[in-house]
Design an enzyme around this catalytic site. Structure first.
Site, PDB file in Angstrom:
ATOM      1  N   CYS A   1       0.833  -1.213   0.000  1.00  0.00           N
ATOM      2  CA  CYS A   1       0.000   0.000   0.000  1.00  0.00           C
ATOM      3  C   CYS A   1       0.865   1.259   0.000  1.00  0.00           C
ATOM      4  O   CYS A   1       1.459   1.610   1.026  1.00  0.00           O
ATOM      5  CB  CYS A   1      -0.935  -0.043   1.210  1.00  0.00           C
TER       6      CYS A   1
ATOM      7  N   CYS B   1      -0.049   3.915   2.582  1.00  0.00           N
ATOM      8  CA  CYS B   1       0.319   3.450   3.923  1.00  0.00           C
ATOM      9  C   CYS B   1       1.786   3.761   4.194  1.00  0.00           C
ATOM     10  O   CYS B   1       2.150   4.299   5.256  1.00  0.00           O
ATOM     11  CB  CYS B   1       0.100   1.945   4.057  1.00  0.00           C
TER      12      CYS B   1
END
Length: 334
Positions: free
Chosen positions: A229, A232
């Site tokens: 991600c 993230c």
């Protein structure tokens, strides 16, 4: 980020596939302050490269290639912009890569549709999606209806290609539908605030397992993330700063990876390589982990704030990069 949510949704859904009889698109232009020595034309759905075009040191480029009529993305090595292409177009682009969206101007055949897309991107960036998503359900539905009508009206007031209009309207409809679904999920998430948090019992990077109950008596700031991600990983520097600021306060920082089991070594490597702090845990069933499902998590990163008694303060808490997070933590931990 939320401001761009509907834009991101719109980019996910595209419609192409109407074959052309003419040979190709002619595409040329000049890019000031170029980021790389080439630009790429990408499939809007899967971002696969359709055509790579070399850009000279003087910023000029020129090429021709066959397409299926529909939406594409232009990537200059740093940023993206949307295109509508069909065989027979003779399109000319001028752009300053440092200003990007604000500088894009098209001329030639196909310019009307592509200038519309360029200006629409700027308009969407200015729309207050934060206020939209923060509104109550009645106001939200009213604003979505009004925005859809206004977006459709802009298309009806232009002498645009009818196929372009049809595809753009479908894209708007799907963006609105998906945005509404996202909003409704958010309402369900907010209902969790103030109730006891679901628990977890996950593998700890340092060995053994860790339960939520082990942090009783402390606030707990949870980061649900994954190694694949990008957003993230983008939050990691800010998270480290927050952890450092509150390291001696009554709060625990817990990161829960929802990577698939096959990627557990990749997770361990990233935890070590990026010197991640706090408590690093690995969920038991990625997206299907009960804790993830109980919090209605359908996108990451997701941050959760729990109080010392185990009650949920915010099921969708501010990100580490958000200026509002430290103000909220300061108020709770004073």
């Amino acid at each position: 980020m939320k401001k761009l949510f509907f834009i991101a949704i719109a980019l996910v859904f595209s419609f192409s596939g109407i074959g052309q009889t003419k040979a190709a698109v002619s595409f040329k232009g000049e890019i000031a302050n170029r980021n790389t020595d080439s630009i790429s034309i990408l499939n809007k759905n899967n971002r696969k490269e359709i055509k790579k075009i070399l850009v000279g040191k003087d910023g000029f480029f020129k090429d021709s290639f066959a397409v299926e009529e529909g939406f594409y993305m232009l990537f200059d090595g740093k940023e993206y912009t949307e295109l509508f292409l069909k065989n027979g177009y003779d399109l000319n682009l001028t752009m300053d890569a440092q200003k990007f969206d604000e500088s894009i101007v098209y001329s030639g055949k196909g310019a009307l549709e592509n200038n519309f897309l360029a200006q629409n991107t700027i308009t969407e960036q200015k729309y207050d999606y934060d206020a939209l998503l923060a509104s109550n359900e009645e106001v939200f539905m009213k604003l979505v209806k009004e925005k859809k009508a206004a977006d459709f009206l802009k298309l009806d007031n232009q002498k645009l290609d009818p196929v372009f209009v049809s595809l753009q309207k479908k894209s708007i409809e799907m963006a609105m539908d998906s945005g509404t679904e996202y909003y409704m999920e958010g309402l369900e998430t907010k209902k969790l605030n103030g109730v006891m948090s679901p628990s977890f019992d996950y593998d700890n990077y340092n060995g053994g397992k860790t339960k939520l109950e082990e942090f009783k008596g402390k606030y707990v700031y949870i980061d649900v993330w994954a190694t694949w991600c990008g957003p993230c990983i983008g939050e990691i520097p800010s998270l480290k700063k927050v952890e450092e600021k509150y390291h001696d306060k009554n709060i625990a920082f817990v990161s829960i990876s929802i990577d698939k089991l096959k990627d557990i070594e990749k997770w361990k490597s990233m935890v070590k390589g990026k010197e991640l702090g706090g408590v690093q845990l690995f969920s038991d069933n990625d997206w299907n982990s009960q804790f993830v499902k109980d919090f209605h998590i359908t996108g990451i990163p997701r941050f959760i704030l729990i109080d010392p008694n185990g009650k949920i303060v915010k099921a969708d808490a501010a990100r580490p990069s958000s200026p509002g997070l430290e103000a909220e933590l300061d108020a709770l931990l004073k």
